[in-house]
Design a protein around this motif. Structure first.
Motif, PDB file in Angstrom:
ATOM      1  N   ALA A   1      51.066  74.027  46.496  1.00 26.47           N
ATOM      2  CA  ALA A   1      51.496  75.152  45.667  1.00 26.47           C
ATOM      3  C   ALA A   1      50.305  75.935  45.135  1.00 26.47           C
ATOM      4  O   ALA A   1      50.298  77.173  45.143  1.00 26.47           O
ATOM      5  CB  ALA A   1      52.357  74.657  44.513  1.00 26.47           C
TER       6      ALA A   1
ATOM      7  N   TRP B   1      53.642  69.563  46.604  1.00 29.73           N
ATOM      8  CA  TRP B   1      55.097  69.474  46.509  1.00 29.73           C
ATOM      9  C   TRP B   1      55.703  68.839  47.755  1.00 29.73           C
ATOM     10  O   TRP B   1      55.182  69.026  48.868  1.00 29.73           O
ATOM     11  CB  TRP B   1      55.704  70.867  46.341  1.00 29.73           C
ATOM     12  N   ASN B   2      56.802  68.144  47.561  1.00 29.68           N
ATOM     13  CA  ASN B   2      57.577  67.602  48.672  1.00 29.68           C
ATOM     14  C   ASN B   2      58.343  68.756  49.320  1.00 29.68           C
ATOM     15  O   ASN B   2      59.265  69.316  48.725  1.00 29.68           O
ATOM     16  CB  ASN B   2      58.539  66.539  48.154  1.00 29.68           C
TER      17      ASN B   2
ATOM     18  N   ARG C   1      48.449  71.129  43.208  1.00 33.06           N
ATOM     19  CA  ARG C   1      49.862  70.791  43.095  1.00 33.06           C
ATOM     20  C   ARG C   1      50.397  70.560  44.501  1.00 33.06           C
ATOM     21  O   ARG C   1      50.423  71.480  45.318  1.00 33.06           O
ATOM     22  CB  ARG C   1      50.649  71.912  42.409  1.00 33.06           C
TER      23      ARG C   1
ATOM     24  N   HIS D   1      62.062  71.037  48.331  1.00 33.24           N
ATOM     25  CA  HIS D   1      61.692  72.286  47.659  1.00 33.24           C
ATOM     26  C   HIS D   1      62.900  73.195  47.475  1.00 33.24           C
ATOM     27  O   HIS D   1      63.691  73.408  48.396  1.00 33.24           O
ATOM     28  CB  HIS D   1      60.618  73.019  48.458  1.00 33.24           C
TER      29      HIS D   1
ATOM     30  N   THR E   1      54.060  79.102  39.917  1.00 30.88           N
ATOM     31  CA  THR E   1      54.399  77.935  39.112  1.00 30.88           C
ATOM     32  C   THR E   1      53.359  77.776  38.011  1.00 30.88           C
ATOM     33  O   THR E   1      52.335  78.469  37.991  1.00 30.88           O
ATOM     34  CB  THR E   1      54.464  76.668  39.996  1.00 30.88           C
TER      35      THR E   1
ATOM     36  N   GLN F   1      51.423  66.408  37.871  1.00 25.74           N
ATOM     37  CA  GLN F   1      52.436  67.170  37.170  1.00 25.74           C
ATOM     38  C   GLN F   1      53.409  66.252  36.427  1.00 25.74           C
ATOM     39  O   GLN F   1      53.928  66.597  35.366  1.00 25.74           O
ATOM     40  CB  GLN F   1      53.208  68.073  38.134  1.00 25.74           C
TER      41      GLN F   1
ATOM     42  N   GLN G   1      59.384  71.248  40.781  1.00 16.91           N
ATOM     43  CA  GLN G   1      59.479  70.559  42.063  1.00 16.91           C
ATOM     44  C   GLN G   1      59.065  69.089  41.965  1.00 16.91           C
ATOM     45  O   GLN G   1      58.271  68.698  41.101  1.00 16.91           O
ATOM     46  CB  GLN G   1      58.577  71.254  43.097  1.00 16.91           C
ATOM     47  N   GLU G   2      59.585  68.291  42.900  1.00 12.36           N
ATOM     48  CA  GLU G   2      59.102  66.925  43.080  1.00 12.36           C
ATOM     49  C   GLU G   2      57.684  67.006  43.627  1.00 12.36           C
ATOM     50  O   GLU G   2      57.442  67.701  44.613  1.00 12.36           O
ATOM     51  CB  GLU G   2      60.010  66.184  44.064  1.00 12.36           C
ATOM     52  N   SER G   3      56.761  66.306  42.994  1.00 13.46           N
ATOM     53  CA  SER G   3      55.358  66.500  43.368  1.00 13.46           C
ATOM     54  C   SER G   3      54.607  65.185  43.535  1.00 13.46           C
ATOM     55  O   SER G   3      55.031  64.142  43.039  1.00 13.46           O
ATOM     56  CB  SER G   3      54.646  67.359  42.318  1.00 13.46           C
TER      57      SER G   3
ATOM     58  N   SER H   1      58.657  78.726  41.441  1.00 13.83           N
ATOM     59  CA  SER H   1      58.392  77.931  42.657  1.00 13.83           C
ATOM     60  C   SER H   1      58.608  78.710  43.950  1.00 13.83           C
ATOM     61  O   SER H   1      58.610  78.125  45.039  1.00 13.83           O
ATOM     62  CB  SER H   1      59.246  76.656  42.691  1.00 13.83           C
TER      63      SER H   1
END
Length: 315
Positions: A213, A245-246, A243, A250, A125, A262, A256-258, A150
């Protein structure tokens, strides 16, 4: 609730440095005081306004990780000494200032700092994805063809960077270039420790629903040890340096939702503001970013962040 753009304890302590987020004060020949402000940077530019309580969240989360990592890696050395202010300083400061500083302050060992940043990437990423799309490599390390944004990497990569002065840009470098800067022996130790820490932290976080991540570590050298020892320093595994991430949402092939900054980076890019100086974040960006930092703290530590506990004193 007031955010903290800077601190000034020069009446009491010698200010050694002021970075993107932290002020560093000298306590004595062997110890420093780190004070985390609420400043936030993106693409190596500090925003004009701040994220309320961010400095306290970073400090508390770093302290959590220092303790957790040493329980999982007993041989790991860190610069962490204690949380809050030392008694000798508390006696000299006004009580309201002590209360304001206690959650955003950390006493650490004074060490020689290695002039590189130690980045570990578990997923492709950010700048790694951009580099891979160009030539199939990340920091001169070739990767298999066909990877998607990702996607988890075949194995975590150690991708160091230069450690730029405030206002300048960090540059990704190869492991070989890092060895030229700090020496091969220390570069090998930094790489091994970074990968070991990432492995333990990633497993812990994933059990709680967060994918790490990538993340940035910094290391120092304890020259008083025999032989001199590589030590984990600075902040560790925070939303500023990682980073997060949820894991539940994913999906490869997209961003990604983070639970990190970000969201701020994306806002800058989408509005053509990347790298621009003197920017003030809109209220919605400030609050959304803060919400992500609070959520990261809650998921990782298992406690709800209480913003009121570190509110700045009224003048």
């Amino acid at each position: 609730m007031a955010s903290v753009m800077q601190t000034d304890l020069r009446q009491y302590l010698h200010l050694i440095a002021s970075g993107k987020v932290r002020e560093i004060y000298e306590l004595d020949d062997s110890k420093l005081l780190f004070v985390a402000t609420d400043r936030i940077s993106a693409y190596d530019v500090v925003m004009k306004n701040a994220i309320d309580q961010k400095g306290a969240i970073l400090t508390q989360l770093s302290e959590f990780w220092f303790n957790l990592l040493q329980s999982k890696i007993p041989e790991l050395r860190t610069h962490y000494v204690s949380l809050g202010l030392p008694p000798m300083l508390q006696e000299r400061l006004p009580p309201n200032l002590v209360e304001w500083l206690r959650l955003r302050s950390m006493v650490v060992k004074r060490l020689k700092v290695f002039p590189i940043e130690s980045i570990v990437r578990g997923y492709i990423t950010g700048s790694a994805w951009i580099s891979y799309q160009k030539d199939g490599t990340v920091c001169s390390i070739p990767l298999p063809s066909g990877l998607q944004e990702s996607q988890v990497l075949p194995k975590p990569l150690w991708t160091p960077s230069t450690k730029a002065e405030l206002g300048n840009k960090d540059e990704n470098i190869s492991p070989e270039e890092a060895a030229k800067i700090v020496g091969k022996e220390y570069a090998d130790q930094i790489e091994a420790l970074s990968l070991q820490i990432y492995e333990k932290a990633s497993a812990y976080a994933l059990e709680r629903g967060i994918m790490i991540a990538d993340t940035k570590f910094e290391f120092g050298l304890d020259e008083s040890a025999t032989p001199p020892a590589v030590v984990l320093i600075d902040e560790v595994l925070t939303p500023d340096s990682s980073r997060f991430w949820n894991a539940a949402s994913h999906k490869i092939g997209r961003g990604q939702e983070s639970y990190d900054k970000q969201y701020l980076r994306d806002w800058l890019v989408q509005n053509g503001l990347k790298g621009m100086q003197g920017l003030e974040m809109p209220t919605d960006i400030v609050m959304s970013t803060l919400g992500r930092y609070r959520e990261a703290y809650y998921v990782l530590v298992g406690k709800v962040w209480d913003m009121a506990t570190s509110e700045a004193p009224k003048s």
